[in-house]
Design a protein around this motif. Structure first.
Motif, PDB file in Angstrom:
ATOM      1  N   UNK A  57       0.836  -1.214   0.000  1.00  0.00           N
ATOM      2  CA  UNK A  57       0.000   0.000   0.000  1.00  0.00           C
ATOM      3  C   UNK A  57       0.867   1.258   0.000  1.00  0.00           C
ATOM      4  N   UNK A  58       0.279   2.357  -0.462  1.00  0.00           N
ATOM      5  CA  UNK A  58       0.973   3.640  -0.543  1.00  0.00           C
ATOM      6  C   UNK A  58       0.369   4.611   0.457  1.00  0.00           C
ATOM      7  N   UNK A  59       1.216   5.255   1.247  1.00  0.00           N
ATOM      8  CA  UNK A  59       0.796   6.352   2.115  1.00  0.00           C
ATOM      9  C   UNK A  59       1.225   7.639   1.424  1.00  0.00           C
ATOM     10  N   UNK A  60       0.259   8.336   0.779  1.00  0.00           N
ATOM     11  CA  UNK A  60       0.598   9.510  -0.023  1.00  0.00           C
ATOM     12  C   UNK A  60       1.172  10.653   0.800  1.00  0.00           C
ATOM     13  N   UNK A  61       1.063  10.572   2.139  1.00  0.00           N
ATOM     14  CA  UNK A  61       1.616  11.642   2.973  1.00  0.00           C
ATOM     15  C   UNK A  61       3.136  11.706   2.914  1.00  0.00           C
ATOM     16  N   UNK A  62       3.778  10.624   2.477  1.00  0.00           N
ATOM     17  CA  UNK A  62       5.248  10.636   2.429  1.00  0.00           C
ATOM     18  C   UNK A  62       5.768  11.225   1.115  1.00  0.00           C
ATOM     19  N   UNK A  63       4.856  11.491   0.155  1.00  0.00           N
ATOM     20  CA  UNK A  63       5.297  12.014  -1.146  1.00  0.00           C
ATOM     21  C   UNK A  63       5.595  13.502  -1.053  1.00  0.00           C
ATOM     22  N   UNK A  64       6.551  13.982  -1.844  1.00  0.00           N
ATOM     23  CA  UNK A  64       6.862  15.432  -1.855  1.00  0.00           C
ATOM     24  C   UNK A  64       5.925  16.224  -2.761  1.00  0.00           C
ATOM     25  N   UNK A  65       4.926  15.540  -3.387  1.00  0.00           N
ATOM     26  CA  UNK A  65       3.971  16.236  -4.238  1.00  0.00           C
ATOM     27  C   UNK A  65       2.591  15.611  -4.034  1.00  0.00           C
ATOM     28  N   UNK A  72       7.854  19.343 -12.669  1.00  0.00           N
ATOM     29  CA  UNK A  72       8.534  19.074 -13.923  1.00  0.00           C
ATOM     30  C   UNK A  72       8.641  17.572 -14.115  1.00  0.00           C
ATOM     31  N   UNK A  73       8.440  17.133 -15.356  1.00  0.00           N
ATOM     32  CA  UNK A  73       8.595  15.709 -15.691  1.00  0.00           C
ATOM     33  C   UNK A  73       9.474  15.625 -16.927  1.00  0.00           C
ATOM     34  N   UNK A  74      10.613  14.942 -16.845  1.00  0.00           N
ATOM     35  CA  UNK A  74      11.239  14.456 -15.593  1.00  0.00           C
ATOM     36  C   UNK A  74      11.760  15.627 -14.778  1.00  0.00           C
ATOM     37  N   UNK A  75      11.853  15.406 -13.444  1.00  0.00           N
ATOM     38  CA  UNK A  75      12.277  16.489 -12.577  1.00  0.00           C
ATOM     39  C   UNK A  75      12.699  16.025 -11.199  1.00  0.00           C
ATOM     40  N   UNK A  76      13.092  16.993 -10.377  1.00  0.00           N
ATOM     41  CA  UNK A  76      13.688  16.698  -9.059  1.00  0.00           C
ATOM     42  C   UNK A  76      12.689  16.044  -8.104  1.00  0.00           C
ATOM     43  N   UNK A  77      11.414  16.490  -8.134  1.00  0.00           N
ATOM     44  CA  UNK A  77      10.447  15.956  -7.161  1.00  0.00           C
ATOM     45  C   UNK A  77      10.128  14.492  -7.434  1.00  0.00           C
ATOM     46  N   UNK A  78      10.094  14.125  -8.732  1.00  0.00           N
ATOM     47  CA  UNK A  78       9.874  12.713  -9.069  1.00  0.00           C
ATOM     48  C   UNK A  78      11.034  11.874  -8.526  1.00  0.00           C
ATOM     49  N   UNK A  79      12.253  12.346  -8.743  1.00  0.00           N
ATOM     50  CA  UNK A  79      13.438  11.622  -8.262  1.00  0.00           C
ATOM     51  C   UNK A  79      13.457  11.533  -6.738  1.00  0.00           C
ATOM     52  N   UNK A  80      13.083  12.655  -6.098  1.00  0.00           N
ATOM     53  CA  UNK A  80      13.067  12.679  -4.635  1.00  0.00           C
ATOM     54  C   UNK A  80      12.043  11.698  -4.071  1.00  0.00           C
ATOM     55  N   UNK A  81      10.884  11.567  -4.729  1.00  0.00           N
ATOM     56  CA  UNK A  81       9.849  10.644  -4.274  1.00  0.00           C
ATOM     57  C   UNK A  81      10.342   9.206  -4.342  1.00  0.00           C
ATOM     58  N   UNK A  82      11.000   8.860  -5.458  1.00  0.00           N
ATOM     59  CA  UNK A  82      11.526   7.496  -5.603  1.00  0.00           C
ATOM     60  C   UNK A  82      12.580   7.216  -4.535  1.00  0.00           C
TER      61      UNK A  82
END
Length: 870
Positions: A57-65, A72-82
């Motif tokens: 399961x995913x807890x969306x509260x841990x995502x930076x977005x 931005x896609x691709x971008x820093x927030x996507x990388x940070x989330x991974x």
């Protein structure tokens, strides 16, 4: 745009900190028509929706977005989330996918695959005991996440466990076996390959000239060479060297030469194993240098050391630089105004020309075990804030001048005295035993004495007891907090057996911290009311038809609650029959004893507070019917006596004493009936002589403990007793005599005899014997020396081993007494203290001296309970 809405965009952003399966995917859903992405020209989108897929399961509260954010896609927030999701360590695979794009809206799916969970684990290559130990040490359980960190941690714990056991070479393979019944679950198999135990074969010390190898090796407390006994190995070489180098042998003390000779030839490993433990070795290097410092080599250092394994043996090489040996020269005191310098120098005990020893200087200043140090002089008289700082003020060649700078401070008084850790024993029961009273001057000796008293109570774990002083120099006060840990003090015994008396059942229970005040309080029964320090003991032994014994006693340690006056009342009844029915009067025979006692004991303050005095009034009634082996076949006897006892007990712990002594003297007197009646007993029958028993009895017992090294303890004991009469015509009473030999236990004491155990011989055989019958002694003496060493001091199961030598004998006539003609024995034993059962003893003894009429006297195995054999 429609094409973009129907295509799944996939982009892989490679991050050096992520595993290969942590991905951001932006790409086409149609393999033949992939969307080409320009990574140098990222686009800005608003997040239109976030979905999750995968096994976790995913807890969306841990995502930076979140939905509605512009990224931005691709971008820093996507990388940070991974990266954030991967770093939790919870997932085997992390993937972010753009499922569709609608105008400036982008829809993302986050796929998380659970890491494997632990289903079960097992071991290969271990014993059952090792497996149980490892399961406890690993501290893993079903449901734990299985990852690289867990695997590495477990392997390190297993390796350390075997290294500590002496298996210095140990490989651990971990196999992950999928569980077919549980999805995403694995079983772990720890396959352990250990070599043979590695023992320390040789420790080589290089560079030492002033200190022998033997002295340095002894300083290493845990790192020891393996057992070796070759006293004559290369003895011819040593003798030849003696003749060739006479000057070398004349330059040293004979003890040093013997140390050198036997250092490589004799290694007796009894209490210390020779396994190599790195942490212990590092500590022992410090111990080695400390030993050098104690011998005056203050500049000694280890220049190099190494250890290596060869053919399953460990070898250690240590190179040292001794430096010069130093000596004390001038020692002066400054700052002392209360005590003269002459007294302080006397307590310091160090003179000009003595070998420079920093640890001895510190010990004599602050921490001598006998309390004869300078700090004790001050602190036992209220100067809690005293300090003494030794400073090297001059070094001239090999001589050092010391200036001891004293800060006396002001006197301190006790403020608050508190107790912590007592869960059963009431505060007032503990506080009334303490010698530290609020308002009195601080006295370090009082604190040490209070600790000893608390240990002697038997309610607390002697290894966990602590004192926490909280000084306040501003107002000149100190709070004292005594920290204790409750341990089980109640005892239960239950045994059954079959012998000459038929089936015998014995049971006993003792509540050593009872409370009569709480008898009628429902909440206090947990399972019995306790906490007031009272003692109740009940014992019973019965056989099918031959024997019965009942005993009851009660002790109130503080009668009235204001002074330590202990009241003890007791009663017992014992009966032995020949097995016939009571109704069959012609054949029925028995002997019985009924007794009661009342005792008052009080603690003394003089000569010191280790003394205790007691007064006891005892009555016993003997009744005999047709008992042929008794002094009179049918009859009765009364025994009324007064017993005076004075004792001194300064042992530092009740279960495993290391220091102190216990001395007890007692005097038992009956009224001199024959002297008062002026009756002529020359022609009296035995019944007339012993109707009213009369005698006087004197006993002395001394037990002394001294610490040899660490917890190795020597205990020396001496016991003796003498029984006399008032009227020579009546002679020594056949009741209450001394019977020496065996385990010190007897269920059948139909004549009030005193049983004294002695190992290596059968019961009673060291007492006088007339015509094949043991008649008891009127005088006896016994000496014992024991060397003790603990296996474990855990309060729930204290175990120690011992080796002993003993000598003892009993005489009927005091004119035959000869302390140089006693029976001797040696042997080994083990003691096990279980709080619920008391002290259990198992001893094997070998008697040296033959006993008349006894054929099997050399080897004896003994079982004792609560020091009955002592």
């Amino acid at each position: 745009m429609r094409l973009l809405q129907n295509i799944v965009l996939v982009l892989v952003i490679c991050l050096s900190t992520l595993a290969a399966r942590a991905q951001v995917v932006v790409g086409g859903g149609v393999p033949d028509n992939p969307l080409k992405i320009d990574y140098s020209d990222p686009k800005t989108y608003e997040i239109g929706g976030i979905t999750s897929s995968g096994t976790a399961p995913l807890d969306q509260r841990v995502l930076p977005f979140h939905v509605g954010d512009v990224i931005e896609v691709p971008g820093e927030k996507i990388s940070k989330a991974v990266k954030s999701l991967w770093n939790t360590g919870l997932y085997e695979d992390v993937e972010i996918t753009a499922t569709r794009v609608q105008g400036n809206l982008i829809f993302l799916d986050i796929r998380l695959e659970d890491r494997s969970r632990l289903s079960a684990f097992g071991f290969k290559g271990t014993t059952k005991t090792e497996e149980n130990d490892l399961r406890e040490k690993l501290n893993i359980s079903q449901g734990n996440i299985v990852n690289d960190n867990m695997i590495i941690t477990c392997k390190n714990i297993i390796r350390k466990y075997y290294i500590d056991k002496g298996f210095f070479v140990c490989d651990v393979d971990v196999q992950q076996i999928p569980n077919e019944k549980i999805k995403n679950a694995v079983n772990l198999l720890f396959d352990i390959h250990k070599s043979k135990k590695v023992k320390i074969d040789k420790i080589t010390i290089n560079g030492n000239k002033g200190v022998t190898d033997a002295v340095l090796l002894r300083s290493m407390k845990e790192t020891k060479e393996k057992f070796r006994f070759m006293p004559l190995y290369k003895a011819d070489t040593a003798i030849a060297y003696l003749f060739k180098h006479k000057g070398y042998y004349q330059s040293k003390d004979i003890k040093d030469h013997l140390d050198n000779y036997f250092a490589d030839r004799v290694k007796l490993r009894i209490f210390k194993p020779s396994k190599f433990i790195k942490e212990s070795y590092e500590k022992d290097k410090v111990n080695l240098i400390n030993r050098y410092n104690e011998l005056g080599y203050r500049d000694a250092v280890i220049t190099h050391d190494t250890f290596y394994v060869k053919r399953n043996n460990m070898y250690i090489d240590i190179d040292v630089d001794e430096g010069a040996q130093y000596y004390f020269r001038n020692i002066s005191f400054v700052g002392n105004t209360i005590y003269p310098t002459s007294l302080l120098k006397q307590l310091l005990g160090i003179s000009k020309g003595d070998i420079y020893n920093q640890s001895l200087l510190t010990k004599n200043l602050t921490m001598k075990e006998d309390g004869e140090d300078i700090a004790s002089l001050y602190m036992n008289n209220g100067y809690l804030f005293f300090s003494a700082n030794p400073v090297e003020v001059g070094i001239d060649g090999d001589s050092i001048d010391i200036e001891i700078r004293i800060r006396e401070g002001k006197k301190a008084k006790y403020n608050q005295i508190t107790i912590a850790g007592n869960t059963k024993t009431n505060d007032n029961v503990i506080l009334r035993e303490l010698t530290t009273i609020p308002g009195q001057l601080f006295n370090r000796a009082d604190i040490i004495r209070s600790q000893q008293v608390l240990m002697a109570m038997g309610y607390f774990n002697q290894e966990k007891m602590d004192v926490q002083p909280r000084p306040n120099e501003t107002d000149g006060t100190v709070d004292i907090n005594y920290v204790v840990e409750e341990t089980t003090s109640d005892q239960l015994s239950l045994s059954a057996g079959f012998g000459a008396m038929g089936f015998m059942l014995t049971a006993g229970i003792a509540f050593n911290n009872f409370s009569t005040k709480k008898l009628f309080k429902k909440d206090a029964w947990t399972p019995i009311p306790g906490g007031d320090g009272q003692r109740i003991a009940l014992n019973a032994s019965v056989s099918t038809k031959y024997y019965q014994y009942y005993n009851f006693s009660f002790t109130e340690p503080w009668l009235g609650g204001k002074k330590p006056n202990a009241l003890t009342v007791g009663a017992y009844y014992q009966k032995q029959t020949n097995g016939y029915n009571k109704k069959d009067d012609d054949k029925y025979a028995y002997t019985s004893i009924a007794g009661a006692s009342l005792s008052i004991a009080n603690k003394l303050k003089w000569p010191d507070d280790y003394f205790q005095m007691s007064h006891t009034l005892s009555y016993e009634y003997y009744n005999v019917k047709k008992w042929g082996s008794f002094i009179f076949p049918t009859g009765y006897a009364h025994s009324l006596s007064y017993i005076f006892t004075i004792s001194r007990n300064s042992i530092n712990a009740p279960i495993y004493p290391r220091e102190g002594s216990e001395i007890t003297f007692s005097m038992q007197l009956t009224p001199p009936y024959s002297v008062l009646s002026h009756k002529d007993y020359s022609n009296a029958t035995d019944q007339e002589k012993y109707k009213l028993l009369e005698y006087h009895k004197w006993k002395l017992s001394v037990s002394w403990f001294t610490r040899i090294v660490d917890n190795l303890v020597l205990n020396v004991r001496m016991k003796m007793g003498f029984m006399g009469c008032y009227n020579k015509t009546i002679g020594i009473s056949p009741f209450g005599r001394f019977y020496l030999g065996g385990d010190g236990m007897s269920n059948f004491s139909y004549d009030g005899r005193e049983i004294i155990g002695m190992r290596g011989y059968e019961d009673d055989v060291l007492s006088p014997n007339v015509n094949g019958s043991v008649i008891g002694a009127s005088i006896y003496q016994k000496f014992t020396a024991e060397l003790r060493y603990p296996i474990t001091l855990n309060p729930s199961a204290t175990v120690y081993v011992l080796a002993f030598v003993e000598a003892g004998k009993g005489w009927i006539d005091k004119r035959e007494y000869n302390p140089f003609q006693m029976h001797k024995s040696v042997g080994l034993g083990v003691r096990v203290y279980l709080p619920m059962f008391g002290l259990l003893g198992f001893d094997w003894g070998y008697g040296f001296d033959p006993v008349p009429g006894i054929s099997n006297w050399r080897k004896q195995f003994h079982i004792s309970i609560n020091q009955s054999i002592d």
